[in-house]
Design an enzyme around this catalytic site. Structure first.
Site, PDB file in Angstrom:
ATOM      1  N   SER A  27       0.853  -1.187   0.000  1.00  0.00           N
ATOM      2  CA  SER A  27       0.000   0.000   0.000  1.00  0.00           C
ATOM      3  C   SER A  27       0.892   1.241   0.000  1.00  0.00           C
ATOM      4  O   SER A  27       1.950   1.244   0.636  1.00  0.00           O
ATOM      5  CB  SER A  27      -0.870  -0.031   1.265  1.00  0.00           C
ATOM      6  N   PRO A  28       0.477   2.299  -0.719  1.00  0.00           N
ATOM      7  CA  PRO A  28       1.337   3.486  -0.749  1.00  0.00           C
ATOM      8  C   PRO A  28       1.589   4.036   0.649  1.00  0.00           C
ATOM      9  O   PRO A  28       0.660   4.157   1.443  1.00  0.00           O
ATOM     10  CB  PRO A  28       0.549   4.486  -1.602  1.00  0.00           C
ATOM     11  N   CYS A  76       3.746   7.225   2.449  1.00  0.00           N
ATOM     12  CA  CYS A  76       4.624   8.391   2.443  1.00  0.00           C
ATOM     13  C   CYS A  76       5.826   8.122   3.329  1.00  0.00           C
ATOM     14  O   CYS A  76       5.677   7.643   4.460  1.00  0.00           O
ATOM     15  CB  CYS A  76       3.894   9.609   3.005  1.00  0.00           C
ATOM     16  N   ALA A  89       2.213   8.508  -2.196  1.00  0.00           N
ATOM     17  CA  ALA A  89       1.575   9.683  -2.785  1.00  0.00           C
ATOM     18  C   ALA A  89       2.633  10.637  -3.333  1.00  0.00           C
ATOM     19  O   ALA A  89       3.466  11.146  -2.579  1.00  0.00           O
ATOM     20  CB  ALA A  89       0.746  10.389  -1.720  1.00  0.00           C
ATOM     21  N   GLN A 122       1.220   6.313  -6.784  1.00  0.00           N
ATOM     22  CA  GLN A 122      -0.019   7.031  -6.457  1.00  0.00           C
ATOM     23  C   GLN A 122       0.167   8.515  -6.793  1.00  0.00           C
ATOM     24  O   GLN A 122       1.128   9.138  -6.344  1.00  0.00           O
ATOM     25  CB  GLN A 122      -0.315   6.869  -4.969  1.00  0.00           C
ATOM     26  N   TYR A 132      -7.827  14.181   1.096  1.00  0.00           N
ATOM     27  CA  TYR A 132      -6.997  15.014   0.232  1.00  0.00           C
ATOM     28  C   TYR A 132      -7.859  15.605  -0.890  1.00  0.00           C
ATOM     29  O   TYR A 132      -9.070  15.418  -0.920  1.00  0.00           O
ATOM     30  CB  TYR A 132      -5.776  14.212  -0.265  1.00  0.00           C
ATOM     31  N   ARG A 139      -8.060   5.180  -5.455  1.00  0.00           N
ATOM     32  CA  ARG A 139      -8.260   4.910  -4.019  1.00  0.00           C
ATOM     33  C   ARG A 139      -9.282   5.893  -3.481  1.00  0.00           C
ATOM     34  O   ARG A 139      -9.161   7.106  -3.689  1.00  0.00           O
ATOM     35  CB  ARG A 139      -6.947   5.038  -3.239  1.00  0.00           C
ATOM     36  N   ARG A 147       1.368  -1.181   7.172  1.00  0.00           N
ATOM     37  CA  ARG A 147       2.248  -1.300   8.335  1.00  0.00           C
ATOM     38  C   ARG A 147       2.825  -2.693   8.529  1.00  0.00           C
ATOM     39  O   ARG A 147       3.968  -2.835   8.980  1.00  0.00           O
ATOM     40  CB  ARG A 147       1.501  -0.830   9.589  1.00  0.00           C
TER      41      ARG A 147
HETATM   42  C1  LIG Z   1       3.796   5.576   7.120  1.00  0.00           C
HETATM   43  C2  LIG Z   1       2.495   5.572   6.365  1.00  0.00           C
HETATM   44  C3  LIG Z   1       2.362   6.371   5.248  1.00  0.00           C
HETATM   45  C4  LIG Z   1       1.174   6.341   4.487  1.00  0.00           C
HETATM   46  N1  LIG Z   1       1.087   7.043   3.313  1.00  0.00           N
HETATM   47  C5  LIG Z   1       0.028   6.856   2.496  1.00  0.00           C
HETATM   48  C6  LIG Z   1       0.028   7.371   1.170  1.00  0.00           C
HETATM   49  O1  LIG Z   1       1.006   7.936   0.675  1.00  0.00           O
HETATM   50  N2  LIG Z   1      -1.104   7.196   0.434  1.00  0.00           N
HETATM   51  C7  LIG Z   1      -2.181   6.506   0.910  1.00  0.00           C
HETATM   52  O2  LIG Z   1      -3.175   6.384   0.209  1.00  0.00           O
HETATM   53  N3  LIG Z   1      -2.179   5.968   2.143  1.00  0.00           N
HETATM   54  C8  LIG Z   1      -1.093   6.109   2.921  1.00  0.00           C
HETATM   55  N4  LIG Z   1      -1.053   5.482   4.137  1.00  0.00           N
HETATM   56  C9  LIG Z   1      -2.165   4.591   4.512  1.00  0.00           C
HETATM   57  C10 LIG Z   1      -1.836   3.148   4.128  1.00  0.00           C
HETATM   58  O3  LIG Z   1      -1.625   3.005   2.743  1.00  0.00           O
HETATM   59  C11 LIG Z   1      -2.961   2.187   4.573  1.00  0.00           C
HETATM   60  O4  LIG Z   1      -4.127   2.522   3.875  1.00  0.00           O
HETATM   61  C12 LIG Z   1      -3.218   2.241   6.086  1.00  0.00           C
HETATM   62  O5  LIG Z   1      -1.995   2.288   6.795  1.00  0.00           O
HETATM   63  C13 LIG Z   1      -4.017   1.036   6.559  1.00  0.00           C
HETATM   64  O6  LIG Z   1      -3.358  -0.157   6.233  1.00  0.00           O
HETATM   65  P1  LIG Z   1      -2.487  -1.026   7.329  1.00  0.00           P
HETATM   66  O7  LIG Z   1      -3.417  -1.332   8.453  1.00  0.00           O
HETATM   67  O8  LIG Z   1      -2.054  -2.251   6.564  1.00  0.00           O
HETATM   68  O9  LIG Z   1      -1.334  -0.176   7.771  1.00  0.00           O
HETATM   69  C14 LIG Z   1       0.097   5.531   4.912  1.00  0.00           C
HETATM   70  C15 LIG Z   1       0.241   4.758   6.068  1.00  0.00           C
HETATM   71  C16 LIG Z   1       1.422   4.756   6.780  1.00  0.00           C
HETATM   72  C17 LIG Z   1       1.552   3.859   7.995  1.00  0.00           C
END
Ligand SMILES: Cc1cc2nc3c(=O)[nH]c(=O)nc-3n(C[C@H](O)[C@H](O)[C@H](O)COP(=O)(O)O)c2cc1C
Length: 375
Positions: free
Chosen positions: A22-23, A25, A57, A99, A182, A230, A324
């Site tokens: 998953s994307p 940052c 992103a 993304q 966003y 998304r 994560r």
């Molecule tokens: C460090 C970090 C950076 C993230 N950056 C983005 C991002 O750039 N774009 C996005 O759509 N979601 C972003 N997310 C959300 C994750 O892609 C994901 O949707 C969210 O963490 C839930 O999934 P998980 O439970 O597997 O962590 C970010 C999450 C984390 C932890």
């Protein structure tokens, strides 16, 4: 054979399995340029066996970055360092995606570990923000400027230019970021969009910015490569964007030729009550998939291989995205293969990691690295 490791096609792109990074940052770029951190971070997850690695992103304009340290895709100089990353990801047998994003009123903030609330001042490298309406995200944030129609047209063009650069950089999939509060999401939700022109008010009008962006991006992006979107399926807030609107949107995205809707939630307003827990957003993906017929990706506290396999077997989603858990364990896909009794080869350089015998005595079998997963 598990479904998680069954390849899946989107247009002319084949993912070797259904696990996506998953994307995420990294807040580690200078002037939007990818660097060694991005290469190692993303490369490690391709080495770890994910079928699709979606780069974080990337701001389609400098003002579209969440923080001054976000990745960018607003100028041609940003292509070369991204190309290095796509090349490495492909060498590992994975597919590289990116993304495309604009943060709107949530732009110009501090990177998380600085632990400061609100907007970065211009003197400290910040900038003025824009949004559909002049409504700040919260009491710590600056009030954004409401976008003029001319500026809206420029931003749509910026997304298309971002898509062109993504293609030049070697990406095979782009994902439009219409989630997490966003810019695109700010247009979708009546809580952040109070415009009285053709970009605000009715469902038709609130979705217009996204629809026009998709059409512009499709002109700039090869037909044989997929486009994902998304969304936040619900704001988890009264009178906000909701699951019924998401289902209607998904039907329209399907008609437009979007290949997958990546279903997340929340992020538009502070203090939303989100029922967080294992797989907490998967039910939203399932409903959207069932009622729109569009392929879905599911994300959110997916950590267990059997959980991921179950989501696919029960036809709730077509792709499983992990964030994560892949930070905790970049080799999660390789461990998942073992847990699901699916023979998947570790990279030959790492094949001996799967053997528990004396590494100095053992004569490794380099001809069949897949055997390593069965011990
Ligand atoms: C460090 C970090 C950076 C993230 N950056 C983005 C991002 O750039 N774009 C996005 O759509 N979601 C972003 N997310 C959300 C994750 O892609 C994901 O949707 C969210 O963490 C839930 O999934 P998980 O439970 O597997 O962590 C970010 C999450 C984390 C932890």
């Amino acid at each position: 054979m598990s479904l998680l490791f069954d390849p899946i096609n989107f247009r002319q792109v084949t993912l070797p399995n259904r696990i996506a990074v998953s994307p995420m940052c990294q807040y580690s770029a200078h002037d939007g340029m990818a660097n060694d951190w991005h290469l190692v971070h993303l490369g490690a997850r391709a080495v770890g066996g994910a079928g699709l690695v979606i780069v974080e992103a990337a701001g389609v304009t400098p003002e579209g970055r969440i923080t001054p340290q976000d990745l960018g895709i607003w100028k041609d100089e940003q292509i070369a360092p991204l190309k290095r990353i796509t090349h490495f990801i492909e060498q590992q047998g994975a597919v590289a995606g990116i993304q495309l994003a604009h943060a709107g009123r949530k732009a110009s903030t501090w990177r998380p570990w600085v632990n400061k609330h609100g907007s970065v001042a211009i003197a400290q490298g910040g900038w003025e923000t824009v949004a559909p309406s002049a409504l700040p995200f919260d009491e710590h944030s600056q009030a954004p400027h409401a976008l003029s129609k001319e500026h809206i047209t420029q931003l749509i063009e910026a997304f298309a230019e971002g898509a062109r650069r993504a293609c030049e950089a070697g990406f095979k999939i782009i994902e439009l970021h219409a989630a997490h509060g966003y810019l695109i999401h700010q247009f979708l939700s009546p809580l952040s969009n109070q415009r009285d022109d053709e970009y605000g008010g009715s469902f038709e009008n609130r979705t217009r910015f996204l629809m026009e962006t998709i059409k512009a991006v499709q002109q700039a992006w090869p037909q044989q490569y997929p486009i994902f979107v998304r969304i936040s399926a619900t704001d988890w807030a009264e009178n906000g964007w909701n699951i019924d609107e998401s289902i209607e949107l998904a039907k329209r995205l399907k008609t437009l030729g979007i290949d997958l809707i990546d279903v997340s939630s929340g992020g538009l307003v502070p203090n939303a009550k989100i029922p967080v827990g294992p797989g907490y957003q998967t039910g939203l993906a399932a409903r959207i998939r069932a009622e729109s017929g569009l392929a879905t990706g599911t994300v959110g506290q997916i950590t267990d291989p059997h959980q991921a396999e179950h989501v696919l077997r029960t036809e709730q989603a077509d792709l499983v995205l992990l964030a994560r858990e892949l930070l905790r364990d970049p080799h999660w896909p390789l461990h998942a293969a073992k847990a699901l009794d699916t023979p998947v080869a570790w990279p030959p350089q790492y094949a001996r990691a799967t053997s528990r015998t004396n590494p100095m005595r053992e004569e490794p079998d380099y001809t069949n690295s897949a055997s390593g997963t069965s011990d």
